[in-house]
Motif scaffolding. Structure first.
Motif, PDB file in Angstrom:
ATOM      1  N   UNK A 145       0.810  -1.216   0.000  1.00  0.00           N
ATOM      2  CA  UNK A 145       0.000   0.000   0.000  1.00  0.00           C
ATOM      3  C   UNK A 145       0.843   1.266   0.000  1.00  0.00           C
ATOM      4  N   UNK A 146       2.142   1.125  -0.272  1.00  0.00           N
ATOM      5  CA  UNK A 146       3.010   2.307  -0.239  1.00  0.00           C
ATOM      6  C   UNK A 146       3.617   2.571  -1.608  1.00  0.00           C
ATOM      7  N   UNK A 147       3.894   3.859  -1.853  1.00  0.00           N
ATOM      8  CA  UNK A 147       4.543   4.212  -3.107  1.00  0.00           C
ATOM      9  C   UNK A 147       5.419   5.448  -2.926  1.00  0.00           C
ATOM     10  N   UNK A 148       6.307   5.657  -3.894  1.00  0.00           N
ATOM     11  CA  UNK A 148       7.074   6.903  -4.019  1.00  0.00           C
ATOM     12  C   UNK A 148       6.741   7.478  -5.394  1.00  0.00           C
ATOM     13  N   UNK A 149       7.031   8.788  -5.573  1.00  0.00           N
ATOM     14  CA  UNK A 149       6.923   9.300  -6.937  1.00  0.00           C
ATOM     15  C   UNK A 149       8.080  10.247  -7.227  1.00  0.00           C
ATOM     16  N   UNK A 150       8.301  10.560  -8.496  1.00  0.00           N
ATOM     17  CA  UNK A 150       9.402  11.451  -8.853  1.00  0.00           C
ATOM     18  C   UNK A 150       9.037  12.881  -8.461  1.00  0.00           C
ATOM     19  N   UNK A 151      10.063  13.693  -8.283  1.00  0.00           N
ATOM     20  CA  UNK A 151       9.848  15.046  -7.752  1.00  0.00           C
ATOM     21  C   UNK A 151       9.042  15.915  -8.698  1.00  0.00           C
ATOM     22  N   UNK A 152       9.268  15.725  -9.989  1.00  0.00           N
ATOM     23  CA  UNK A 152       8.551  16.537 -10.978  1.00  0.00           C
ATOM     24  C   UNK A 152       7.040  16.297 -10.865  1.00  0.00           C
ATOM     25  N   UNK A 155       5.612  17.832  -7.774  1.00  0.00           N
ATOM     26  CA  UNK A 155       5.416  19.272  -7.889  1.00  0.00           C
ATOM     27  C   UNK A 155       4.190  19.577  -8.732  1.00  0.00           C
ATOM     28  N   UNK A 156       4.092  18.859  -9.842  1.00  0.00           N
ATOM     29  CA  UNK A 156       2.984  19.087 -10.759  1.00  0.00           C
ATOM     30  C   UNK A 156       1.645  18.812 -10.095  1.00  0.00           C
ATOM     31  N   UNK A 157       1.578  17.711  -9.356  1.00  0.00           N
ATOM     32  CA  UNK A 157       0.313  17.329  -8.756  1.00  0.00           C
ATOM     33  C   UNK A 157       0.123  17.883  -7.362  1.00  0.00           C
ATOM     34  N   UNK A 158       1.105  18.652  -6.911  1.00  0.00           N
ATOM     35  CA  UNK A 158       1.068  19.239  -5.570  1.00  0.00           C
ATOM     36  C   UNK A 158       0.890  18.165  -4.508  1.00  0.00           C
ATOM     37  N   UNK A 159       1.689  17.093  -4.666  1.00  0.00           N
ATOM     38  CA  UNK A 159       1.620  16.011  -3.701  1.00  0.00           C
ATOM     39  C   UNK A 159       2.699  16.198  -2.648  1.00  0.00           C
ATOM     40  N   UNK A 160       2.398  15.759  -1.432  1.00  0.00           N
ATOM     41  CA  UNK A 160       3.388  15.798  -0.365  1.00  0.00           C
ATOM     42  C   UNK A 160       3.379  14.455   0.342  1.00  0.00           C
ATOM     43  N   UNK A 161       4.504  14.157   1.000  1.00  0.00           N
ATOM     44  CA  UNK A 161       4.568  12.889   1.724  1.00  0.00           C
ATOM     45  C   UNK A 161       3.418  12.830   2.718  1.00  0.00           C
ATOM     46  N   UNK A 181       9.455  11.021  -1.846  1.00  0.00           N
ATOM     47  CA  UNK A 181       9.605  11.678  -3.147  1.00  0.00           C
ATOM     48  C   UNK A 181      11.062  11.521  -3.559  1.00  0.00           C
ATOM     49  N   UNK A 182      11.282  11.149  -4.807  1.00  0.00           N
ATOM     50  CA  UNK A 182      12.637  10.840  -5.267  1.00  0.00           C
ATOM     51  C   UNK A 182      13.075  11.755  -6.400  1.00  0.00           C
ATOM     52  N   UNK A 183      14.383  11.974  -6.468  1.00  0.00           N
ATOM     53  CA  UNK A 183      14.934  12.682  -7.614  1.00  0.00           C
ATOM     54  C   UNK A 183      15.787  11.718  -8.412  1.00  0.00           C
ATOM     55  N   UNK A 184      15.969  11.988  -9.668  1.00  0.00           N
ATOM     56  CA  UNK A 184      16.729  11.125 -10.554  1.00  0.00           C
ATOM     57  C   UNK A 184      18.051  11.810 -10.870  1.00  0.00           C
ATOM     58  N   UNK A 185      19.126  11.332 -10.259  1.00  0.00           N
ATOM     59  CA  UNK A 185      20.403  12.030 -10.444  1.00  0.00           C
ATOM     60  C   UNK A 185      20.226  13.422  -9.901  1.00  0.00           C
ATOM     61  N   UNK A 186      20.512  14.425 -10.714  1.00  0.00           N
ATOM     62  CA  UNK A 186      20.271  15.782 -10.210  1.00  0.00           C
ATOM     63  C   UNK A 186      19.107  16.457 -10.917  1.00  0.00           C
ATOM     64  N   UNK A 187      18.207  15.655 -11.519  1.00  0.00           N
ATOM     65  CA  UNK A 187      16.997  16.261 -12.081  1.00  0.00           C
ATOM     66  C   UNK A 187      15.775  15.681 -11.375  1.00  0.00           C
ATOM     67  N   UNK A 188      14.687  16.386 -11.492  1.00  0.00           N
ATOM     68  CA  UNK A 188      13.475  15.935 -10.811  1.00  0.00           C
ATOM     69  C   UNK A 188      12.895  14.696 -11.464  1.00  0.00           C
ATOM     70  N   UNK A 189      13.134  14.544 -12.732  1.00  0.00           N
ATOM     71  CA  UNK A 189      12.635  13.356 -13.411  1.00  0.00           C
ATOM     72  C   UNK A 189      13.383  13.247 -14.721  1.00  0.00           C
ATOM     73  N   UNK A 190      13.635  12.036 -15.154  1.00  0.00           N
ATOM     74  CA  UNK A 190      14.369  11.896 -16.417  1.00  0.00           C
ATOM     75  C   UNK A 190      13.477  12.242 -17.601  1.00  0.00           C
ATOM     76  N   UNK A 191      13.811  13.299 -18.307  1.00  0.00           N
ATOM     77  CA  UNK A 191      13.084  13.663 -19.519  1.00  0.00           C
ATOM     78  C   UNK A 191      11.639  14.054 -19.296  1.00  0.00           C
ATOM     79  N   UNK A 192      11.279  14.372 -18.083  1.00  0.00           N
ATOM     80  CA  UNK A 192       9.904  14.791 -17.857  1.00  0.00           C
ATOM     81  C   UNK A 192       8.931  13.637 -17.773  1.00  0.00           C
TER      82      UNK A 192
END
Lengths: 845, 244
Positions: A145-152, A155-161, A181-192
């Motif tokens: 019942x748990x998940x993570x999502x990318x930072x982008x 931000x877009x969906x205005x989600x918080x932990x 919430x996770x980041x990919x390398x130093x970007x919020x998401x790979x390629x959007x």
């Protein structure tokens, strides 16, 4: 000599600028296209390198199906062999990886992200092997019942932990607690792209099937090279598992190449349009140099009289063209940098979101831009330069007429021959020959029209000018005569407009026909009330359980789903359509030729009549089906149907796919309401089950038909955008020609002003000359464009010419716009014409 | 004193170009009246200001000081549109060469000022003019199909067609041989004598000038003299005088 020539060209800075403008715009488009493609390529290359940075070996299924132009689909693998891999000496760690479809749903119920842009993934994230994912806030997910999502996405969906997030995937729609919430390398998401991240058991169960993943990612301890390690792993895995092992470098390259192929198509498409723009630029340059040479007649004659050779005169003009070409190309290259951004924006505006970060400027872009730009300019100037050299020295002393007479017979005949060849090639292409005939045909027809042009420009100009003469009296009469007096120049000026209008008309006509056919086809097949369509195009779709859910709702009388699958038919990768013959009767009907739609069973296949004929299949023929996971099945041909450009030539029963060990999504669900239930009644309950949950989009039949045909408008919009630059170059061409004509007719204008023509009458004369010229290009262009549209339809659509539909409205708009272009192009030249000093102009010698 | 019988009047006309040390006085205080119904000529050496005077009288150029008027209308306060209308309706022009619009035929060239003004003109008058210059069979021809003399005659017909107050001719026979030239001059003479027109001709040719009723001589931007009932010999003699 050279110095003199350069001095002469610098003396007319305005003309120099305008001439260069044509080259600048053309080369800007060319370099912009290259820069855009290179930037995209680099973005994706870097993306994949990043994705597989920590991956030293990659284990995947050796079963896959590849479709031409459609990429490949690979089978899923059971997690059981993971231990085997872990035990191989040299392996530090190995984890399962999934990249399947998962759509995060916004708080308001709409799907997050874009439909036609970066994909929406569901994937595994684990402690030991997180790859480039790093925890930004919160922690990794544990449990179902748990998940993570990318930072982008967050931000877009205005989600918080701590939020509850709904995610849709193949197995259905589910809610999860957002724990990180996770980041990919130093970007919020790979390629959007959007990522919904789960632990492995949850991901397998929710996204694919329990116990299955897409691949294993392996980390090496460094004791072996990657190649050696991959070989070891391969050897350790049992052959029955049907697995193969690649090194990290190999999988990276493979993915880069795959994307590179797709981007290659895009780049070729864009480059074609930039070449059109350059081609039109050729005309403008040719025209300008012709007129320049004619105007420097006296100066050149003088030079000849005092001893310059023909070669020297010719060379002077060519060097001038070289300089203009060089400067124009360099400026164009820089302008192209800005234009590449414009291309990105254009694609985004019509709905294709492509992530492009940074700028990739390769040396080859600079070189190609400059070489092409210079070549185009110099080649366009060769003929006028040679003509300039032929000026007799006597012309310096006597006044020779600058106006050239009409066409010569040989030129006209050659033009007609070329035109005939082109027409023949087009007809051949239309009746089934190689598609190369289409390209040649179009080229030859254009060339033929342009060669014949000067011969017919005069009568056409006089004909088009007649209403203007009637309406505008003497200024109209003069404009009409002015447009007709130099047919060669008029033809060359109208040519770019002709090409632009022909292309716009052809694409518009083609699009209208396609839209009309979409309406007809969907209209005749779909008899229901509502449609639920998948929010994504291509990747993912509607969860297969949805159709049953909807079918069991009290308002719904009948529900049937339609999907696509990738399989091998007799060994060749194909897209096939998937229907449910049980539930589709009367709701979704394809036009059958032999047998009925209900003849289809899970052990059979329906084939289009033309495909069956070309393969020599008849009712009862056995056809081998191979699915992505390698399972084969023998199908019996159970019926044939009328082919259409919108369908694949194969229909297979749904039961073959649902429940198999392959990913399957539906793409459309058709609904018919129960008798007595009104559309208004049913709308909200249906929407609650679909749109409001982000599971799919609910549309009425009419809305669906509109949106489907509306997709054609997207592509049409893109093509219009790409042709816009060519149109601008055409306008520049008209402006230049008019300016030069005004300059040439200085004396005449001075005379007219002296005997009483007002400034506004002078402007009017110039304006109407411009309009007539522009309309010559437009009228001929429209005729040509309609013809090309018909041929295009015949070539690309299986249904052929009979489906051609012309939009009178669009054609009218095109003509009106051409008229307006003529008016606009004349504004500046008309002003210059009124600034002519009367006394200077009429002074004799 | 100006009266309505004066077709064109200049009062103390001054036209200068340039400034300070490089100032050129093309017209240095010229006062002159051109009487209606007369054939006048303006003569003088190069740089005498004769073309400048004609340009200013015709509304093609503006004076630095002084005034010019056509049929009593002062040109100074007129804006470009008004000057253009004046030229169109009240002035006729014949230039040395390039008089005609190449894309229009002879008839269209003749009625061009009228067409520009959107007027029909006096048909009987136009026919009479055409008859007088004798080009009735060539009306549909383009200028490129006419000889130099024929072109000049068409130009004269055009100048006459709108029944102007005054016609200005700038070296009308300059590009013609003597025989054709005298034909053209004869037509101009007839236009004045028989048709009651007013013509002011700028010329450096003594023979051409002798067709006029009165010759005005300019030198260095000023009026240097007048001659009535001129003959070529008397004119040449006078010019020699002027040169000293």
């Amino acid at each position: 000599m050279l110095f003199l020539s350069l001095k002469m060209s610098l003396a007319r800075k305005g003309r120099l600028f305008l001439t260069s403008l044509a080259i600048i715009l053309g080369t800007a488009f060319l370099s912009g296209t290259f820069i855009f493609s290179d930037t995209l390529n680099r973005t994706f290359d870097q993306l994949f390198t990043g994705v597989y940075k920590d991956v030293d070996a990659y284990v995947r299924s050796s079963n896959f199906v590849e479709v031409q132009f459609g990429g490949e689909q690979r089978a899923r693998i059971p997690i059981t062999e993971l231990d085997t891999v872990r035990d191989v000496p040299g392996v530090v760690d190995a984890v399962g990886a999934i990249s399947a479809y998962a759509r995060i749903i916004n708080k308001d119920g709409s799907p997050l992200g874009t439909d036609n842009g970066p994909p929406n993934f569901g994937a595994i994230v684990s402690e030991s092997f997180s790859g480039l994912w790093s925890v930004d806030t919160g922690r990794l997910p544990v449990g179902p019942s748990e998940m993570m999502m990318d930072k982008w996405s967050a931000k877009k969906g205005k989600f918080a932990v701590g939020d509850t997030v709904r995610v849709n995937a193949q197995s259905g729609s589910r809610e999860f607690a957002l724990v990180g919430i996770a980041t990919f390398g130093n970007v919020s998401s790979p390629g959007g792209a959007t990522f919904a991240l789960f632990d492995q058991p949850t991901a397998s169960e929710f996204l694919l099937a329990p116990g299955y993943v897409d691949a294993f990612l392996v980390k090496s301890d460094g004791s072996l090279t990657d190649v050696e390690l991959a070989a070891k792993i391969d050897a350790a895995l049992p052959p029955s598992a049907k697995l193969e092992t690649l090194t990290g470098a190999e999988i990276t390259k493979e993915e880069q190449d795959l994307i590179g192929e797709a981007l290659g198509f895009l780049s070729t498409f864009l480059t074609a349009f930039s070449l059109i723009a350059l081609g039109i630029g050729c005309f403008v340059i040719y025209n300008v140099f012709s007129i320049t040479a004619a105007q420097r007649l006296r100066e050149n004659a003088l030079l000849r009289a005092i001893g310059a050779s023909r070669r020297q005169i010719t060379r002077a003009l060519l060097v001038e063209s070289l300089v203009i070409g060089l400067l124009g190309s360099i400026l164009g290259f820089f302008a192209g940098i800005g234009l590449s951004r414009g291309l990105s924006a254009l694609l985004g505006a019509v709905g294709f979101e492509i992530p492009a970060s940074g700028l990739s400027i390769e040396l080859r872009t600079v070189m190609i831009t400059i070489i092409v730009g210079v070549a185009v300019t110099v080649l366009s100037a060769i003929l006028p330069a040679r003509r300039a050299g032929k000026v007799p020295p006597l012309a310096a002393l006597r006044d020779t007429a600058i106006e050239t007479t009409g066409s010569n017979k040989t030129r006209f005949t050659i033009g007609l021959v070329v035109l005939a060849l082109g027409a023949a090639a087009l007809i051949a292409a239309g009746t089934g020959a190689n598609i190369a005939f289409l390209g040649f045909g179009v080229l030859f027809v254009f060339a033929g029209v342009l060669i014949v042009g000067p011969g017919v420009a005069r009568p056409i100009a006089l004909w088009i000018g007649r209403p203007i003469e009637k309406l505008r009296g003497v200024t109209g009469a003069m404009a009409r005569q002015n447009a007709a007096r130099n047919p060669k120049r008029t033809a060359r000026t109208a040519a770019p407009v002709l090409i632009g209008v022909a292309l716009v008309t052809a694409f518009t006509a083609f699009a209208s026909s396609v839209k009309a056919e979409i309406r007809d086809t969907i209209g005749s097949q779909f008899r229901g009330d509502y449609v639920v369509s998948a929010p994504n195009n291509g990747f993912g779709g509607l969860t297969p359980t949805l159709v049953d859910e909807l079918g069991s709702m009290p308002q719904v009388g009948q529900a049937t789903a339609l999907g696509y699958a990738t399989i091998k038919i007799n060994g060749k990768g194909e897209f096939v359509q998937v229907i449910d013959p049980q539930t589709s009767a009367g709701l979704f009907e394809i036009e059958m030729v032999q047998n009925t739609q209900q003849s289809l069973t899970p052990s059979g296949i329906l084939v289009s009549e033309s495909r069956a004929k070309s393969r020599g299949w008849t009712i009862g023929s056995k056809i081998e089906l191979t699915m992505v996971d390698g399972t084969t099945k023998e199908l019996e041909l159970q019926g044939t149907f009328k082919p259409s450009g919108f369908f694949s030539p194969y229909f297979i029963d749904r039961q073959v796919f649902v429940g198999s060990n392959n990913s399957y999504f539906d793409s459309v669900i058709y609904l018919k309401l129960k008798d007595g239930v009104s559309a208004a009644e049913a709308h909200d309950p249906l929407a609650a089950a679909t749109t409001d949950k982000g599971l799919g989009e609910l549309q009425s039949r009419d809305e669906f038909i509109d949106s489907q045909s509306g997709q054609v408008n997207q592509i049409l919009g893109l093509i219009y955008g790409l042709l816009a630059l060519s149109v601008i170059i055409a306008i520049v061409g008209i402006v230049i020609t008019l300016l030069l004509s005004v300059f040439e007719r200085k004396r005449e204008i001075g005379l007219l002003r002296a005997i009483g023509m007002t400034r506004s009458q002078v402007r009017s004369t110039v304006r109407w000359e411009s309009v007539i010229t522009s309309m010559i290009g437009a009228v001929v262009g429209v005729v040509l464009g309609i013809l090309m549209g018909v041929i295009l339809m015949a070539v690309l659509a299986d249904t052929g010419v009979s489906a051609f539909r012309l939009s009178i409205g669009s054609t009218f708009v095109i003509l009106v716009l051409s008229f307006i272009i003529g008016v606009l192009a004349a504004v500046y030249p008309a002003r210059r014409a009124t600034k002519i000093e009367i006394i200077q102009a009429i002074a004799t010698m | 004193m100006t009266s309505i019988i004066d077709a064109a009047v200049a009062v103390n006309a001054i036209k200068t170009y340039g400034e300070g040390d490089s100032e050129v006085r093309a017209l240095d205080g010229v006062s002159i009246q051109f009487i209606k119904g007369k054939f006048s000529a303006i003569m003088g050496p190069s740089g005498s200001g004769k073309s400048t005077l004609m340009h200013c009288l015709a509304g093609l150029d503006s004076l630095t000081a002084g005034s010019v008027s056509i049929a009593g209308t002062d040109l100074a306060p007129l804006n470009d549109k008004a000057l253009t209308s004046l030229r169109r309706d009240q002035i006729g022009f014949v230039f040395q060469a390039f008089n005609l619009i190449p894309t229009l035929n002879a008839y269209e060239n003749i009625v061009l000022p009228l067409s520009l003004g959107g007027k029909m003109g006096d048909e009987a008058w136009i026919n009479q003019v055409i008859e007088t210059i004798g080009l009735g069979d060539r009306l549909k021809h383009r200028p490129s199909e006419l000889s130099g003399g024929q072109q000049q005659r068409v130009a004269i017909a055009r100048a006459l067609a709108s029944k102007p107050e005054i016609i200005f001719a700038d070296e009308p026979t300059g590009n013609l041989d003597s025989k054709t030239g005298s034909e053209v001059l004869n037509f101009m003479r007839q236009a004045v004598t028989n048709l009651g027109q007013t013509i002011v001709m700028v010329t450096h040719d003594a023979v051409a000038a002798s067709y006029a009723d009165i010759i005005v001589f300019l030198k260095d931007g000023k009026i240097a003299g007048e001659m009535t009932e001129p003959t070529p010999e008397r004119v040449l003699d006078y010019l020699k005088h002027l040169g000293e």
